[in-house]
Design a protein around this motif. Structure first.
Motif, PDB file in Angstrom:
ATOM      1  N   LEU A 112       0.820  -1.208   0.000  1.00 39.03           N
ATOM      2  CA  LEU A 112       0.000   0.000   0.000  1.00 39.03           C
ATOM      3  C   LEU A 112       0.856   1.261   0.000  1.00 39.03           C
ATOM      4  N   GLY A 113       2.033   1.177   0.590  1.00 37.26           N
ATOM      5  CA  GLY A 113       2.908   2.342   0.651  1.00 37.26           C
ATOM      6  C   GLY A 113       3.715   2.576  -0.612  1.00 37.26           C
ATOM      7  N   ASP A 114       3.658   1.648  -1.553  1.00 36.60           N
ATOM      8  CA  ASP A 114       4.397   1.776  -2.816  1.00 36.60           C
ATOM      9  C   ASP A 114       3.528   2.505  -3.836  1.00 36.60           C
ATOM     10  N   GLU A 115       3.863   3.742  -4.123  1.00 37.12           N
ATOM     11  CA  GLU A 115       3.048   4.561  -5.026  1.00 37.12           C
ATOM     12  C   GLU A 115       3.106   4.081  -6.471  1.00 37.12           C
ATOM     13  N   ASN A 116       4.068   3.237  -6.783  1.00 42.23           N
ATOM     14  CA  ASN A 116       4.207   2.747  -8.159  1.00 42.23           C
ATOM     15  C   ASN A 116       3.436   1.461  -8.422  1.00 42.23           C
ATOM     16  N   LYS A 117       2.786   0.939  -7.376  1.00 45.58           N
ATOM     17  CA  LYS A 117       2.033  -0.311  -7.544  1.00 45.58           C
ATOM     18  C   LYS A 117       0.811  -0.089  -8.427  1.00 45.58           C
ATOM     19  N   THR A 152      -6.236   5.478   3.412  1.00 39.67           N
ATOM     20  CA  THR A 152      -6.817   6.718   2.881  1.00 39.67           C
ATOM     21  C   THR A 152      -6.000   7.260   1.712  1.00 39.67           C
ATOM     22  N   ALA A 153      -4.679   7.091   1.769  1.00 40.19           N
ATOM     23  CA  ALA A 153      -3.828   7.531   0.657  1.00 40.19           C
ATOM     24  C   ALA A 153      -4.109   6.720  -0.601  1.00 40.19           C
ATOM     25  N   ALA A 154      -4.326   5.413  -0.433  1.00 42.83           N
ATOM     26  CA  ALA A 154      -4.634   4.558  -1.588  1.00 42.83           C
ATOM     27  C   ALA A 154      -5.977   4.936  -2.208  1.00 42.83           C
ATOM     28  N   ILE A 155      -6.964   5.215  -1.361  1.00 34.55           N
ATOM     29  CA  ILE A 155      -8.275   5.631  -1.875  1.00 34.55           C
ATOM     30  C   ILE A 155      -8.131   6.930  -2.663  1.00 34.55           C
ATOM     31  N   THR A 156      -7.402   7.880  -2.106  1.00 31.59           N
ATOM     32  CA  THR A 156      -7.221   9.172  -2.758  1.00 31.59           C
ATOM     33  C   THR A 156      -6.482   9.027  -4.085  1.00 31.59           C
ATOM     34  N   GLN A 157      -5.444   8.182  -4.098  1.00 35.88           N
ATOM     35  CA  GLN A 157      -4.650   7.995  -5.311  1.00 35.88           C
ATOM     36  C   GLN A 157      -5.468   7.391  -6.443  1.00 35.88           C
ATOM     37  N   PHE A 158      -6.351   6.451  -6.096  1.00 31.64           N
ATOM     38  CA  PHE A 158      -7.128   5.748  -7.127  1.00 31.64           C
ATOM     39  C   PHE A 158      -8.613   6.089  -7.032  1.00 31.64           C
ATOM     40  N   LEU A 159      -8.906   7.320  -6.647  1.00 28.71           N
ATOM     41  CA  LEU A 159     -10.295   7.740  -6.445  1.00 28.71           C
ATOM     42  C   LEU A 159     -11.195   7.507  -7.656  1.00 28.71           C
ATOM     43  N   PRO A 160     -10.724   7.764  -8.885  1.00 29.89           N
ATOM     44  CA  PRO A 160     -11.607   7.528 -10.044  1.00 29.89           C
ATOM     45  C   PRO A 160     -11.917   6.053 -10.306  1.00 29.89           C
ATOM     46  N   ALA A 165     -11.699   2.275  -4.773  1.00 32.15           N
ATOM     47  CA  ALA A 165     -12.322   3.140  -3.764  1.00 32.15           C
ATOM     48  C   ALA A 165     -13.252   2.327  -2.860  1.00 32.15           C
ATOM     49  N   GLU A 166     -14.000   1.415  -3.461  1.00 33.53           N
ATOM     50  CA  GLU A 166     -14.908   0.570  -2.674  1.00 33.53           C
ATOM     51  C   GLU A 166     -14.140  -0.315  -1.715  1.00 33.53           C
ATOM     52  N   ALA A 167     -13.061  -0.952  -2.210  1.00 34.07           N
ATOM     53  CA  ALA A 167     -12.244  -1.814  -1.354  1.00 34.07           C
ATOM     54  C   ALA A 167     -11.597  -1.013  -0.231  1.00 34.07           C
ATOM     55  N   ASP A 189      -6.659  12.478  12.008  1.00 31.79           N
ATOM     56  CA  ASP A 189      -5.304  12.456  11.440  1.00 31.79           C
ATOM     57  C   ASP A 189      -5.276  12.155   9.944  1.00 31.79           C
ATOM     58  N   CYS A 190      -6.193  11.315   9.500  1.00 28.83           N
ATOM     59  CA  CYS A 190      -6.154  10.844   8.105  1.00 28.83           C
ATOM     60  C   CYS A 190      -7.202  11.495   7.211  1.00 28.83           C
ATOM     61  N   GLU A 191      -8.030  12.376   7.785  1.00 26.47           N
ATOM     62  CA  GLU A 191      -9.099  13.016   7.027  1.00 26.47           C
ATOM     63  C   GLU A 191      -9.978  11.995   6.317  1.00 26.47           C
ATOM     64  N   GLY A 192     -10.252  10.926   7.057  1.00 30.91           N
ATOM     65  CA  GLY A 192     -11.031   9.844   6.483  1.00 30.91           C
ATOM     66  C   GLY A 192     -12.442  10.247   6.059  1.00 30.91           C
ATOM     67  N   ALA A 193     -13.076  11.140   6.834  1.00 31.60           N
ATOM     68  CA  ALA A 193     -14.425  11.572   6.482  1.00 31.60           C
ATOM     69  C   ALA A 193     -14.428  12.302   5.144  1.00 31.60           C
ATOM     70  N   ALA A 194     -13.419  13.149   4.929  1.00 35.65           N
ATOM     71  CA  ALA A 194     -13.326  13.878   3.653  1.00 35.65           C
ATOM     72  C   ALA A 194     -13.064  12.930   2.497  1.00 35.65           C
ATOM     73  N   VAL A 195     -12.232  11.912   2.738  1.00 34.61           N
ATOM     74  CA  VAL A 195     -11.933  10.927   1.687  1.00 34.61           C
ATOM     75  C   VAL A 195     -13.190  10.151   1.311  1.00 34.61           C
ATOM     76  N   ILE A 196     -13.945   9.719   2.327  1.00 37.32           N
ATOM     77  CA  ILE A 196     -15.176   8.968   2.061  1.00 37.32           C
ATOM     78  C   ILE A 196     -16.191   9.847   1.339  1.00 37.32           C
ATOM     79  N   THR A 197     -16.294  11.117   1.757  1.00 37.93           N
ATOM     80  CA  THR A 197     -17.208  12.035   1.093  1.00 37.93           C
ATOM     81  C   THR A 197     -16.807  12.238  -0.371  1.00 37.93           C
ATOM     82  N   SER A 198     -15.514  12.294  -0.632  1.00 41.44           N
ATOM     83  CA  SER A 198     -15.030  12.431  -2.012  1.00 41.44           C
ATOM     84  C   SER A 198     -15.443  11.233  -2.854  1.00 41.44           C
TER      85      SER A 198
END
Length: 199
Positions: A112-117, A152-160, A165-167, A189-198
Protein backbone atom coordinates in the motif's frame (compact mmCIF):
# COMPACT_ATOMS: atom_id res chain seq x y z
CA UNK A 1 -15.33 -34.42 -3.53
CA UNK A 2 -12.39 -34.37 -1.20
CA UNK A 3 -9.88 -31.66 -2.05
CA UNK A 4 -6.83 -33.30 -3.67
CA UNK A 5 -3.99 -30.92 -2.84
CA UNK A 6 -1.06 -33.02 -1.74
CA UNK A 7 1.71 -31.64 0.48
CA UNK A 8 4.20 -32.30 -2.34
CA UNK A 9 2.42 -29.72 -4.48
CA UNK A 10 2.71 -27.15 -1.70
CA UNK A 11 6.37 -27.88 -1.14
CA UNK A 12 7.07 -27.62 -4.84
CA UNK A 13 5.19 -24.31 -4.94
CA UNK A 14 7.33 -22.87 -2.17
CA UNK A 15 10.46 -24.05 -3.96
CA UNK A 16 9.34 -22.52 -7.23
CA UNK A 17 8.58 -19.26 -5.47
CA UNK A 18 12.19 -19.12 -4.43
CA UNK A 19 13.21 -19.72 -8.04
CA UNK A 20 10.85 -16.95 -9.14
CA UNK A 21 8.83 -19.28 -11.32
CA UNK A 22 5.96 -16.80 -11.33
CA UNK A 23 3.74 -18.65 -13.77
CA UNK A 24 3.44 -21.80 -11.66
CA UNK A 25 2.92 -19.85 -8.44
CA UNK A 26 0.19 -17.81 -10.11
CA UNK A 27 -1.56 -20.93 -11.41
CA UNK A 28 -1.50 -22.58 -7.97
CA UNK A 29 -2.96 -19.44 -6.39
CA UNK A 30 -5.76 -19.40 -8.96
CA UNK A 31 -6.42 -23.10 -8.37
CA UNK A 32 -6.76 -22.59 -4.62
CA UNK A 33 -9.14 -19.68 -5.14
CA UNK A 34 -11.35 -21.85 -7.33
CA UNK A 35 -11.32 -24.69 -4.80
CA UNK A 36 -12.91 -22.45 -2.17
CA UNK A 37 -15.71 -21.09 -4.35
CA UNK A 38 -19.25 -22.43 -3.95
CA UNK A 39 -20.19 -22.38 -7.61
CA UNK A 40 -21.68 -25.83 -8.20
CA UNK A 41 -25.43 -25.29 -8.63
CA UNK A 42 -26.05 -29.05 -8.74
CA UNK A 43 -25.58 -29.49 -5.00
CA UNK A 44 -27.55 -27.83 -2.16
CA UNK A 45 -24.44 -27.26 -0.03
CA UNK A 46 -20.96 -26.80 -1.41
CA UNK A 47 -17.64 -27.90 0.06
CA UNK A 48 -15.86 -24.54 -0.16
CA UNK A 49 -15.36 -24.15 3.59
CA UNK A 50 -14.12 -27.71 3.99
CA UNK A 51 -11.67 -27.21 1.13
CA UNK A 52 -10.37 -23.99 2.67
CA UNK A 53 -9.97 -25.63 6.07
CA UNK A 54 -8.09 -28.58 4.57
CA UNK A 55 -5.78 -26.32 2.56
CA UNK A 56 -4.97 -24.25 5.64
CA UNK A 57 -4.86 -26.83 8.42
CA UNK A 58 -3.55 -29.90 6.60
CA UNK A 59 -1.42 -28.42 3.83
CA UNK A 60 -0.38 -25.11 5.47
CA UNK A 61 -1.48 -23.00 2.51
CA UNK A 62 -1.45 -19.73 4.48
CA UNK A 63 2.17 -20.22 5.49
CA UNK A 64 3.21 -20.97 1.91
CA UNK A 65 1.26 -18.07 0.43
CA UNK A 66 2.42 -15.57 3.03
CA UNK A 67 6.06 -16.52 2.55
CA UNK A 68 5.66 -16.13 -1.21
CA UNK A 69 3.98 -12.74 -0.74
CA UNK A 70 6.70 -11.49 1.62
CA UNK A 71 9.45 -12.69 -0.73
CA UNK A 72 7.88 -11.38 -3.94
CA UNK A 73 5.77 -8.39 -2.93
CA UNK A 74 7.60 -6.34 -5.57
CA UNK A 75 6.36 -8.60 -8.35
CA UNK A 76 2.88 -7.62 -9.51
CA UNK A 77 2.50 -10.95 -11.32
CA UNK A 78 2.88 -12.87 -8.06
CA UNK A 79 1.62 -10.43 -5.43
CA UNK A 80 -1.83 -10.00 -6.98
CA UNK A 81 -2.74 -13.71 -7.10
CA UNK A 82 -1.22 -14.30 -3.63
CA UNK A 83 -3.31 -11.51 -2.12
CA UNK A 84 -6.46 -12.90 -3.73
CA UNK A 85 -5.74 -16.45 -2.57
CA UNK A 86 -5.02 -15.32 0.99
CA UNK A 87 -8.26 -13.33 1.10
CA UNK A 88 -10.15 -16.41 -0.07
CA UNK A 89 -8.62 -18.68 2.57
CA UNK A 90 -8.74 -16.45 5.69
CA UNK A 91 -12.15 -17.65 6.83
CA UNK A 92 -11.48 -17.81 10.57
CA UNK A 93 -10.11 -15.53 13.25
CA UNK A 94 -7.09 -17.73 13.86
CA UNK A 95 -6.33 -17.87 10.12
CA UNK A 96 -6.15 -14.07 10.02
CA UNK A 97 -3.75 -14.08 12.95
CA UNK A 98 -1.60 -16.71 11.26
CA UNK A 99 -1.09 -14.50 8.21
CA UNK A 100 -0.08 -11.59 10.45
CA UNK A 101 2.30 -13.78 12.46
CA UNK A 102 4.01 -14.87 9.22
CA UNK A 103 4.64 -11.24 8.21
CA UNK A 104 1.66 -10.84 5.91
CA UNK A 105 0.36 -7.61 7.42
CA UNK A 106 3.69 -5.83 6.98
CA UNK A 107 3.85 -7.03 3.37
CA UNK A 108 0.36 -5.59 2.74
CA UNK A 109 1.35 -2.25 4.29
CA UNK A 110 4.52 -2.19 2.18
CA UNK A 111 2.43 -2.76 -0.95
CA UNK A 112 0.00 0.00 0.00
CA UNK A 113 2.91 2.34 0.65
CA UNK A 114 4.40 1.78 -2.82
CA UNK A 115 3.05 4.56 -5.03
CA UNK A 116 4.21 2.75 -8.16
CA UNK A 117 2.03 -0.31 -7.54
CA UNK A 118 -0.71 -1.05 -10.06
CA UNK A 119 -4.30 -0.31 -9.09
CA UNK A 120 -5.29 -4.00 -9.27
CA UNK A 121 -2.61 -5.04 -6.77
CA UNK A 122 -3.56 -2.17 -4.43
CA UNK A 123 -7.22 -3.21 -4.67
CA UNK A 124 -6.42 -6.80 -3.73
CA UNK A 125 -4.24 -5.63 -0.85
CA UNK A 126 -7.15 -3.56 0.47
CA UNK A 127 -9.52 -6.53 0.12
CA UNK A 128 -7.14 -8.77 2.09
CA UNK A 129 -6.67 -6.07 4.73
CA UNK A 130 -10.45 -5.90 5.16
CA UNK A 131 -10.59 -9.69 5.57
CA UNK A 132 -7.76 -9.73 8.12
CA UNK A 133 -9.47 -6.93 10.08
CA UNK A 134 -12.06 -9.50 11.12
CA UNK A 135 -9.52 -10.17 13.88
CA UNK A 136 -9.59 -7.44 16.56
CA UNK A 137 -5.87 -7.76 17.24
CA UNK A 138 -5.19 -7.07 13.57
CA UNK A 139 -7.28 -3.90 13.74
CA UNK A 140 -5.17 -2.64 16.62
CA UNK A 141 -1.95 -3.52 14.80
CA UNK A 142 -3.08 -1.72 11.63
CA UNK A 143 -3.80 1.42 13.63
CA UNK A 144 -0.42 1.31 15.36
CA UNK A 145 1.47 0.62 12.13
CA UNK A 146 0.14 3.62 10.23
CA UNK A 147 -2.18 1.50 8.13
CA UNK A 148 -5.04 3.99 8.26
CA UNK A 149 -2.88 6.63 6.55
CA UNK A 150 -1.98 4.10 3.85
CA UNK A 151 -5.62 3.13 3.28
CA UNK A 152 -6.82 6.72 2.88
CA UNK A 153 -3.83 7.53 0.66
CA UNK A 154 -4.63 4.56 -1.59
CA UNK A 155 -8.28 5.63 -1.88
CA UNK A 156 -7.22 9.17 -2.76
CA UNK A 157 -4.65 7.99 -5.31
CA UNK A 158 -7.13 5.75 -7.13
CA UNK A 159 -10.30 7.74 -6.45
CA UNK A 160 -11.61 7.53 -10.04
CA UNK A 161 -11.36 3.72 -9.92
CA UNK A 162 -14.59 2.52 -8.34
CA UNK A 163 -13.43 -0.96 -7.30
CA UNK A 164 -10.35 0.40 -5.51
CA UNK A 165 -12.32 3.14 -3.76
CA UNK A 166 -14.91 0.57 -2.67
CA UNK A 167 -12.24 -1.81 -1.35
CA UNK A 168 -10.56 1.05 0.48
CA UNK A 169 -13.78 2.20 2.14
CA UNK A 170 -14.56 -1.39 3.16
CA UNK A 171 -11.07 -1.80 4.64
CA UNK A 172 -11.38 1.51 6.49
CA UNK A 173 -14.75 0.49 7.94
CA UNK A 174 -13.47 -2.94 8.99
CA UNK A 175 -10.35 -1.56 10.68
CA UNK A 176 -12.38 1.06 12.57
CA UNK A 177 -15.23 -1.22 13.67
CA UNK A 178 -15.42 -1.23 17.50
CA UNK A 179 -12.02 0.51 17.65
CA UNK A 180 -12.38 3.99 19.16
CA UNK A 181 -8.69 4.87 18.71
CA UNK A 182 -8.72 3.87 15.07
CA UNK A 183 -11.91 5.86 14.47
CA UNK A 184 -10.39 8.97 16.01
CA UNK A 185 -7.19 8.51 14.01
CA UNK A 186 -9.09 7.97 10.78
CA UNK A 187 -11.18 11.12 11.21
CA UNK A 188 -8.70 13.56 12.77
CA UNK A 189 -5.30 12.46 11.44
CA UNK A 190 -6.15 10.84 8.11
CA UNK A 191 -9.10 13.02 7.03
CA UNK A 192 -11.03 9.84 6.48
CA UNK A 193 -14.43 11.57 6.48
CA UNK A 194 -13.33 13.88 3.65
CA UNK A 195 -11.93 10.93 1.69
CA UNK A 196 -15.18 8.97 2.06
CA UNK A 197 -17.21 12.03 1.09
CA UNK A 198 -15.03 12.43 -2.01
CA UNK A 199 -15.86 8.85 -2.96
Amino acid sequence: RKCDCRPGLLGRTAQLAGEKDNEVVTMVCKLWVQLVQDDDVRVPFGKAHEHARELVEVHHALTVLTKVLVAQKESKDVAGPCLLALASLCLRNEYCQEVVDEGGLQAILDILGDENKQAEVITRALVLLKVLAGNDQVKTEVGRSGGLHLITAAITQFLPRASTAEAGCAALAAVCLRQAENCAQAVTDCEGAAVITSC
